[in-house]
Design a protein around this motif. Sequence first.
Motif, mmCIF file in Angstrom:
data_model
loop_
_atom_site.group_PDB
_atom_site.id
_atom_site.type_symbol
_atom_site.label_atom_id
_atom_site.label_comp_id
_atom_site.label_asym_id
_atom_site.label_seq_id
_atom_site.Cartn_x
_atom_site.Cartn_y
_atom_site.Cartn_z
ATOM 1 N N ILE A 440 0.849 -1.191 0.000
ATOM 2 C CA ILE A 440 0.000 0.000 0.000
ATOM 3 C C ILE A 440 0.883 1.238 0.000
ATOM 4 N N LEU A 441 0.296 2.374 -0.326
ATOM 5 C CA LEU A 441 1.037 3.635 -0.325
ATOM 6 C C LEU A 441 0.604 4.507 0.848
ATOM 7 N N TYR A 442 1.621 5.089 1.486
ATOM 8 C CA TYR A 442 1.394 6.123 2.482
ATOM 9 C C TYR A 442 1.916 7.426 1.883
ATOM 10 N N TYR A 443 1.413 8.556 2.403
ATOM 11 C CA TYR A 443 1.767 9.857 1.844
ATOM 12 C C TYR A 443 2.235 10.768 2.971
ATOM 13 N N GLN A 444 3.475 11.263 2.854
ATOM 14 C CA GLN A 444 3.986 12.195 3.859
ATOM 15 C C GLN A 444 3.928 13.610 3.305
ATOM 16 N N PRO A 445 3.205 14.499 3.980
ATOM 17 C CA PRO A 445 3.028 15.864 3.466
ATOM 18 C C PRO A 445 4.348 16.634 3.418
ATOM 19 N N LYS A 446 4.413 17.561 2.465
ATOM 20 C CA LYS A 446 5.519 18.506 2.359
ATOM 21 C C LYS A 446 4.944 19.900 2.628
ATOM 22 N N PHE A 447 5.559 20.612 3.581
ATOM 23 C CA PHE A 447 5.035 21.908 4.009
ATOM 24 C C PHE A 447 5.948 23.036 3.541
ATOM 25 N N LEU A 494 4.525 3.858 -9.003
ATOM 26 C CA LEU A 494 4.144 4.879 -9.981
ATOM 27 C C LEU A 494 2.690 4.691 -10.409
ATOM 28 N N GLU A 495 2.327 3.457 -10.655
ATOM 29 C CA GLU A 495 0.953 3.167 -11.078
ATOM 30 C C GLU A 495 -0.051 3.587 -10.009
ATOM 31 N N GLN A 496 0.186 3.184 -8.761
ATOM 32 C CA GLN A 496 -0.764 3.481 -7.682
ATOM 33 C C GLN A 496 -0.800 4.961 -7.338
ATOM 34 N N ALA A 497 0.369 5.614 -7.374
ATOM 35 C CA ALA A 497 0.413 7.046 -7.061
ATOM 36 C C ALA A 497 -0.364 7.847 -8.093
ATOM 37 N N CYS A 498 -0.195 7.509 -9.374
ATOM 38 C CA CYS A 498 -0.924 8.229 -10.422
ATOM 39 C C CYS A 498 -2.423 7.943 -10.332
ATOM 40 N N LEU A 527 11.855 4.784 -19.269
ATOM 41 C CA LEU A 527 11.107 5.461 -18.205
ATOM 42 C C LEU A 527 10.196 6.570 -18.733
ATOM 43 N N PRO A 528 10.673 7.494 -19.583
ATOM 44 C CA PRO A 528 9.774 8.566 -20.045
ATOM 45 C C PRO A 528 8.513 8.033 -20.718
ATOM 46 N N ALA A 529 8.674 6.999 -21.543
ATOM 47 C CA ALA A 529 7.505 6.442 -22.221
ATOM 48 C C ALA A 529 6.541 5.812 -21.216
ATOM 49 N N ARG A 530 7.085 5.154 -20.203
ATOM 50 C CA ARG A 530 6.228 4.524 -19.193
ATOM 51 C C ARG A 530 5.472 5.589 -18.396
ATOM 52 N N VAL A 531 6.156 6.679 -18.049
ATOM 53 C CA VAL A 531 5.495 7.762 -17.322
ATOM 54 C C VAL A 531 4.395 8.386 -18.180
ATOM 55 N N ALA A 532 4.713 8.643 -19.448
ATOM 56 C CA ALA A 532 3.723 9.250 -20.346
ATOM 57 C C ALA A 532 2.501 8.348 -20.489
ATOM 58 N N ARG A 537 -3.120 7.126 -19.252
ATOM 59 C CA ARG A 537 -4.104 6.103 -18.861
ATOM 60 C C ARG A 537 -5.044 6.625 -17.773
ATOM 61 N N TYR A 538 -4.518 7.442 -16.870
ATOM 62 C CA TYR A 538 -5.357 7.966 -15.787
ATOM 63 C C TYR A 538 -5.815 9.400 -16.046
ATOM 64 N N ALA A 539 -5.536 9.911 -17.240
ATOM 65 C CA ALA A 539 -5.906 11.295 -17.599
ATOM 66 C C ALA A 539 -5.438 12.266 -16.529
ATOM 67 N N LEU A 540 -4.213 12.041 -16.035
ATOM 68 C CA LEU A 540 -3.665 12.856 -14.952
ATOM 69 C C LEU A 540 -2.826 13.987 -15.525
ATOM 70 N N ASP A 541 -3.116 15.210 -15.059
ATOM 71 C CA ASP A 541 -2.312 16.351 -15.484
ATOM 72 C C ASP A 541 -0.883 16.175 -14.956
ATOM 73 N N PRO A 542 0.161 16.361 -15.824
ATOM 74 C CA PRO A 542 1.555 16.168 -15.390
ATOM 75 C C PRO A 542 1.965 17.037 -14.214
#
Length: 680
Positions: A440-447, A494-498, A527-532, A537-542
Amino acid sequence: MHEVVSVDFVGGTTAVCDAVIRLRGEALTQELGRIIRDLLSSPVGRFVAGPGGVEPGQAGGNYGNALRHAVSAGTEQFGYYEVSGRDYCDGDYRQIEAIAKLTAHLMQMQALAQRSTHAYAQMELQLAHQSQILDQIHESVLTMDQMGYITSWNRGAEELFGYSALEAIGRNILFLYADEEEGFHDVFAEQGGRMMEVRRRKKSGEVFWASLSLSPLRDLAERPIGLIAYLTDITERKQAEERLHHLAYYDALTGLPNRTLFGRLVDQALMVAQRNEALGCVLFLDLNRFKRINDTLGRRIGDELLRQVAQRFRDTLRDEDVVARLSGDEFAVGLFDIRQHFEATTVAQKLQAVLDAPFYIGGQELRVGASIGISVYPQNGNDAETLLGLADIAMERAKKGEANPDRSVAFYSDDMNQGMQERMRIETGLRHALGNGELILYYQPKFEIGSGRIVGAEALVRWVHPQRGLVPPGEFIPLAESTGLIVQVGEWVLEQACAQAAVWQRAGLPPFRLAVNVSAREFTQSLPARVADTLARYALDPSWLELEITESTLMHDFERVTGIMDRLTALGVALSLDDFGTGYSSLSYLKRFPIHTLKIDRSFTTGIPGDQSDCAIAGTIISMARQLGLRVIAEGVETVDQLDFLRDSGCDEVQGYLYSKPLPAYDFERSLRDNWLLLS
């Protein structure tokens, strides 16, 4: 008063010169006698050849009715003149003296010329004989000057190399060399007189072995002016030696090193490991079910099976690893370019894995496995024989101690064995976790320090083990790095975060940078192609995605790394340099990388503000980043004092337990909304 020389005397001297030049023997004697008679108007006159008559240096005698004078030069006497038959005076004596001197000088010059001509002819004859001798011997002989340019080339050299003397003379000897790294001005060429075995190339392109002897070539003053080279083709002998060496040190069936050569190679590697204070491992492999196959289907099938097993092992290992067949179905592997002993476990598992696919031999589908024992240098032993023996004991333990001997691996040392077993359990569990939804993913905030607003988050993978619960990242991330599983883990993160960022994007949350760590193993051209592809796939703004790259990633192939970075930033993805200050990246390179943010490693943050060195490093990083136009974030911030120092130094962002620990997605979203609501 000067006496006037008569025309007859001048004519006489001319006649003497002509006679000495043209005539020899009795004809010369008669002609010189005639000339002296005519010159002195004497009824009787003669030239007598050879010593005698008048001693060299004496004037001669008989001023009355006879004159005699020696024809001599120095100590060399050629004969004498004699005239008689009338009364003679001093003038007559001076004439016969002058003619005698002229004749002597002419004869001396002629004798010298004859001797020189004879000596030259003899030298030419000797050189011709030597050339014939050199051409008749089977050995190749050539000479060269001090710069290596060929000056002579015998028939043996023509036959050996295929070049004629016309083709070879004047060229540098280097055109015959087969090995480019071999130079002419080496220790052998400079010293001469040394025997060596070299590889040379013929006109046909064929490379052969030659025995080479070099001797200095000197001039008449014994000064070195070049080298004499003697070459003999020894290709057949070298091939015979290689065959004998192969028989002595290689297994005839598989072509692998045998036990003797394995021991020598391992001992040599251990000497290097000792100097470098490095580790080494010896693996002892015993095939399972081979004996039954060999006994049932026969030796021909068994031999072919061993050959194919050996080939699979060879293809699996690196060039620097040593693999050998010891005897029967026993193999050994030496590993020396390793950092930790447990890395041998990964190699052992790879060797076992390559045996999973069946072998098809003689219409039969055959399967074998391997039990593997491991010993470690220097903990278990300091020489090949000891390590091999202990690895054999460990192999027996592995074969008996596991329900599945095809997957059994054991270290000789109990503590290493326990550590290996634990590591294998974690690795097996991690592979299982990737396919069974245990990550699973956890998220640590950046302030942002100035506003206190959450401006981003770092996605951190966690493993929820069905029995152990939450497994600390420190236990499985290093293991994933060493085994290569980090690539699969990274792809999953990368997949889960996106996917999660896309959910927040659709929920209407304002964009913020969600940071995903990218390991050095993942940082490839794909890597660039995989990120793109993932963003699409998730219609996520870069603008939602930030990739954190460790400083060690920048250490290799600057142009390649920069090219990958440029392609990523062209997608609109931000790049952050993680763990900055712990590596060795060049600042001149840093300004050329398309980096947006520098992250100060927690190892420096921890000592702030008490440790002056940590303060100096952190302050320098912040100052340098500002000059380069980069943002700075410090991780691991846990105290107010740390925060105050970073604020005063100009740091832009922080993350750490002072503000928030890593949170599950739901809790992070709630904190994010609360933070924005509070500061709006």
